[in-house]
Design an enzyme around this catalytic site. Structure first.
Site, short mmCIF file in Angstrom:
data_model
loop_
_atom_site.label_atom_id
_atom_site.label_comp_id
_atom_site.label_asym_id
_atom_site.label_seq_id
_atom_site.Cartn_x
_atom_site.Cartn_y
_atom_site.Cartn_z
CG ASN A 184 -1.43 34.07 24.15
OD1 ASN A 184 -0.79 34.17 23.12
ND2 ASN A 184 -1.64 35.09 24.96
NE ARG A 226 -2.99 36.33 21.99
CZ ARG A 226 -3.91 36.60 22.91
NH1 ARG A 226 -5.06 35.96 22.91
NH2 ARG A 226 -3.69 37.49 23.85
#
Length: 91
Positions: free
Chosen positions: A39, A21
């Site tokens: 997530n 990320r």
């Protein structure tokens, strides 16, 4: 003029705990793409990204590989209508 659009991607494999990320955010900012990455409980990463079509293509190509320590098994993509986001956030 390049068309602006958004995409939603789901990335599975070894994609959590490998800076996926944060790396996506860094590249998105370089490409002037807005949106977010988060997530999911099932181990995948979900990415929602908006920007110029050519920049999204470059971003999607990267999402299919991910950062150095990631292993991407599957990366799905859905193109969506343009939404105006200001930044790219890690959720």
């Amino acid at each position: 003029m390049t068309k602006e659009l958004c995409m939603r991607c789901y990335i599975s494999g070894r994609v959590q705990g490998v800076w996926f990320r944060a790396s996506a955010k860094k590249l998105a900012e370089q490409l002037m793409i807005s949106g977010w990455a988060r997530n999911l409980a099932d181990g995948r990463v979900e990415v929602f990204a908006c920007g110029k079509e050519d920049k999204l293509e470059e971003f999607y190509t990267w999402l299919q590989k991910g950062p150095l320590n990631a292993r991407v098994d599957v990366c799905t993509r859905e193109n969506l209508p343009w939404e105006d986001y200001i930044s790219f956030d890690v959720l």
